[in-house]
Design an enzyme around this catalytic site. Structure first.
Site, PDB file in Angstrom:
ATOM      1  N   SER A 145       0.810  -1.155   0.107  1.00 46.99           N
ATOM      2  CA  SER A 145       0.091  -0.001  -0.107  1.00 46.99           C
ATOM      3  C   SER A 145       0.836   1.336  -0.076  1.00 46.99           C
ATOM      4  O   SER A 145       2.086   1.269   0.221  1.00 46.99           O
ATOM      5  CB  SER A 145      -0.925   0.038   1.300  1.00 46.99           C
ATOM      6  OG  SER A 145      -1.440   1.239   1.570  1.00 46.99           O
ATOM      7  N   TYR A 158      -2.117  -1.016  10.531  1.00 49.32           N
ATOM      8  CA  TYR A 158      -2.268  -0.986   9.095  1.00 49.32           C
ATOM      9  C   TYR A 158      -0.856  -0.929   7.965  1.00 49.32           C
ATOM     10  O   TYR A 158      -0.385  -1.662   7.337  1.00 49.32           O
ATOM     11  CB  TYR A 158      -3.455  -0.567   8.584  1.00 49.32           C
ATOM     12  CG  TYR A 158      -3.658  -0.580   6.916  1.00 49.32           C
ATOM     13  CD1 TYR A 158      -4.054  -2.047   6.433  1.00 49.32           C
ATOM     14  CD2 TYR A 158      -3.531   0.142   6.186  1.00 49.32           C
ATOM     15  CE1 TYR A 158      -4.209  -2.023   5.155  1.00 49.32           C
ATOM     16  CE2 TYR A 158      -3.603   0.160   4.814  1.00 49.32           C
ATOM     17  CZ  TYR A 158      -3.878  -1.062   4.257  1.00 49.32           C
ATOM     18  OH  TYR A 158      -4.094  -1.377   3.059  1.00 49.32           O
TER      19      TYR A 158
HETATM   20  N1  NAP Z   1      -8.492  -0.026  -1.660  1.00 50.62           N
HETATM   21  C1  NAP Z   1      -7.643   0.643  -1.251  1.00 50.62           C
HETATM   22  O1  NAP Z   1      -7.930   1.804  -0.936  1.00 50.62           O
HETATM   23  C2  NAP Z   1      -6.155   0.008  -0.981  1.00 50.62           C
HETATM   24  C3  NAP Z   1      -5.080   0.901  -1.100  1.00 50.62           C
HETATM   25  C4  NAP Z   1      -3.889   0.233  -0.678  1.00 50.62           C
HETATM   26  C5  NAP Z   1      -3.647  -1.330  -0.412  1.00 50.62           C
HETATM   27  N2  NAP Z   1      -5.151  -1.883  -0.478  1.00 50.62           N
HETATM   28  C6  NAP Z   1      -4.746  -3.472  -0.308  1.00 50.62           C
HETATM   29  O2  NAP Z   1      -5.287  -3.893  -1.560  1.00 50.62           O
HETATM   30  C7  NAP Z   1      -5.594  -5.272  -1.059  1.00 50.62           C
HETATM   31  C8  NAP Z   1      -7.001  -5.710  -1.487  1.00 50.62           C
HETATM   32  O3  NAP Z   1      -8.055  -4.853  -0.833  1.00 50.62           O
HETATM   33  P1  NAP Z   1      -9.403  -4.216  -1.807  1.00 50.62           P
HETATM   34  O4  NAP Z   1      -8.905  -2.711  -1.823  1.00 50.62           O
HETATM   35  O5  NAP Z   1      -9.484  -4.897  -2.813  1.00 50.62           O
HETATM   36  O6  NAP Z   1     -10.422  -4.438  -0.793  1.00 50.62           O
HETATM   37  P2  NAP Z   1     -11.747  -5.275  -0.543  1.00 50.62           P
HETATM   38  O7  NAP Z   1     -12.605  -5.141  -1.689  1.00 50.62           O
HETATM   39  O8  NAP Z   1     -12.197  -5.181   0.929  1.00 50.62           O
HETATM   40  O9  NAP Z   1     -10.892  -6.874  -0.639  1.00 50.62           O
HETATM   41  C9  NAP Z   1     -10.526  -7.492   0.087  1.00 50.62           C
HETATM   42  C10 NAP Z   1     -10.363  -8.980   0.123  1.00 50.62           C
HETATM   43  O10 NAP Z   1      -9.431  -9.553   0.988  1.00 50.62           O
HETATM   44  C11 NAP Z   1     -10.601 -10.827   1.532  1.00 50.62           C
HETATM   45  N3  NAP Z   1     -10.088 -11.044   2.971  1.00 50.62           N
HETATM   46  C12 NAP Z   1     -10.191  -9.928   4.086  1.00 50.62           C
HETATM   47  N4  NAP Z   1     -10.082 -10.640   5.122  1.00 50.62           N
HETATM   48  C13 NAP Z   1      -9.963 -12.171   4.832  1.00 50.62           C
HETATM   49  C14 NAP Z   1      -9.777 -13.201   5.773  1.00 50.62           C
HETATM   50  N5  NAP Z   1      -9.885 -13.140   7.117  1.00 50.62           N
HETATM   51  N6  NAP Z   1      -9.478 -14.466   5.245  1.00 50.62           N
HETATM   52  C15 NAP Z   1      -9.527 -14.463   3.768  1.00 50.62           C
HETATM   53  N7  NAP Z   1      -9.607 -13.474   2.824  1.00 50.62           N
HETATM   54  C16 NAP Z   1      -9.817 -12.311   3.701  1.00 50.62           C
HETATM   55  C17 NAP Z   1     -11.732 -10.388   1.304  1.00 50.62           C
HETATM   56  O11 NAP Z   1     -12.388 -11.541   1.278  1.00 50.62           O
HETATM   57  P3  NAP Z   1     -13.561 -12.066   2.108  1.00 50.62           P
HETATM   58  O12 NAP Z   1     -14.311 -11.122   2.854  1.00 50.62           O
HETATM   59  O13 NAP Z   1     -14.527 -12.729   1.122  1.00 50.62           O
HETATM   60  O14 NAP Z   1     -12.814 -13.223   2.849  1.00 50.62           O
HETATM   61  C18 NAP Z   1     -11.760  -9.682  -0.116  1.00 50.62           C
HETATM   62  O15 NAP Z   1     -11.613 -10.432  -1.200  1.00 50.62           O
HETATM   63  C19 NAP Z   1      -5.726  -5.251   0.321  1.00 50.62           C
HETATM   64  O16 NAP Z   1      -4.432  -6.028   1.027  1.00 50.62           O
HETATM   65  C20 NAP Z   1      -5.677  -4.002   0.965  1.00 50.62           C
HETATM   66  O17 NAP Z   1      -4.889  -3.790   2.115  1.00 50.62           O
HETATM   67  C21 NAP Z   1      -6.077  -1.345  -0.679  1.00 50.62           C
END
Ligand code: NAP
Length: 276
Positions: A145, A158
């Site tokens: 991130s 985080y």
């Molecule tokens: N969106 C942003 O602004 C942003 C910015 C920087 C970095 N990121 C990073 O990008 C990555 C993807 O996030 P996203 O933005 O796409 O968010 P998201 O839409 O909330 O997706 C998160 C994914 O992680 C899975 N997950 C969460 N807890 C879990 C658990 N206990 N076991 C298995 N799977 C789990 C969720 O699946 P289930 O709930 O179905 O388990 C979901 O598929 C993350 O690492 C996040 O930190 C996001």
């Protein structure tokens, strides 16, 4: 011609039930990769797997797994082996954040955050890298991130978790050079996914221009396909510029600025109660 051969790959994608993970799944299926999709919401994974198999003629397998499990790595390896599958690439994408002063946070929730954001990528990398190295031509992408590049007051755990992912993955990049495996950390900035809904507020990304998950994935795949990929890539020109400026600002000024920027009392529509 792409440096990477997608057809014939079997790529594990964690967190494929929404956001950036689902976008990775669609993009890689369109390029001919077989997929192993991992998350807790298996109904979503199965629907996506069905759709991608029909549309692209690939094989997609859904595996329900809670990555807070202390044995997530060996458990997933056992499930993949039992299905007669062999991973050639891995994308550690699953993750979530929590928002609030550290002292007010639920310690159990913080433990889960550390398990999903740190322990799971380490365990899965450990469990699957031998197969990925043996396959030759695969990749390991760990999603960090922008928060990895700066202290993150009100998202202290985080930010520290993502700094871990960045450091860990850049080290693996060096260790895996010459192994046939391309490893790198992918750092998105604010991206329109379910991330903020899980956090419970959009205070951390207030005012930021949101990127689309497909843009983040396009950045990752362009980096993967580049002639000599470096250990990490940041999505978006503005985000790349921000990390450069932060380096120039120094740590005290950066953390003070971040503390002010994420102050919920600055926003009238914040969902987080104003602190007295
Ligand atoms: N969106 C942003 O602004 C942003 C910015 C920087 C970095 N990121 C990073 O990008 C990555 C993807 O996030 P996203 O933005 O796409 O968010 P998201 O839409 O909330 O997706 C998160 C994914 O992680 C899975 N997950 C969460 N807890 C879990 C658990 N206990 N076991 C298995 N799977 C789990 C969720 O699946 P289930 O709930 O179905 O388990 C979901 O598929 C993350 O690492 C996040 O930190 C996001």
């Amino acid at each position: 011609m792409s440096r990477v051969t997608y057809r014939g790959q079997t790529v594990i994608i964690t967190g494929a039930s929404s956001g950036i993970g689902a976008s990775f799944a669609r993009s890689l299926a369109a390029r001919g990769s077989n997929l192993i999709l991992v998350a807790r919401r298996v109904d979503r994974l199965e629907a996506l797997a069905d759709e991608l198999e029909k549309t692209h003629g690939i094989t997609a397998t859904a595996i329900a797994l809670d990555l807070t499990s202390p044995t997530a790595g060996p458990d997933l390896k056992a499930s993949v082996d039992a299905l007669g599958l062999r991973a050639t690439s891995l994308i550690n994408n699953a993750g979530f954040g929590t928002f609030g002063d550290f002292i007010d946070e639920d310690p159990a929730r913080l433990e889960q955050e550390i398990a999903v954001d740190i322990s799971a990528p380490v365990q899965l990398s450990s469990a699957f890298l031998p197969d990925i190295i043996a396959a030759d031509g695969g990749f390991l992408i760990n999603v960090a991130s922008m928060a990895a590049y700066m202290p993150s007051p009100r998202m202290a755990v985080y930010g520290a978790s993502k700094a871990f992912v960045l450091s860990f993955t850049e080290s693996l990049w060096a260790e895996l050079r010459g192994s046939g495996v391309t490893a790198f950390a992918l750092s998105p900035g604010a991206t329109s996914t379910e991330f903020n809904a899980v956090v419970g507020t959009d205070d951390a990304t207030a005012g930021a221009k949101m990127r689309a998950p497909d843009q983040v994935v396009a950045t990752a795949l362009a980096h993967l396909e580049s002639r000599n990929p470096g250990p990490s890539v940041i999505d978006g020109a503005t985000n790349r510029l921000s990390t450069k400026l932060i380096r120039l600002m120094g740590r005290r000024s950066t953390v003070t600025m971040m503390y002010r920027m994420t102050d919920p009392t600055r926003r009238s529509n914040s969902k987080v109660a104003a602190k007295k």
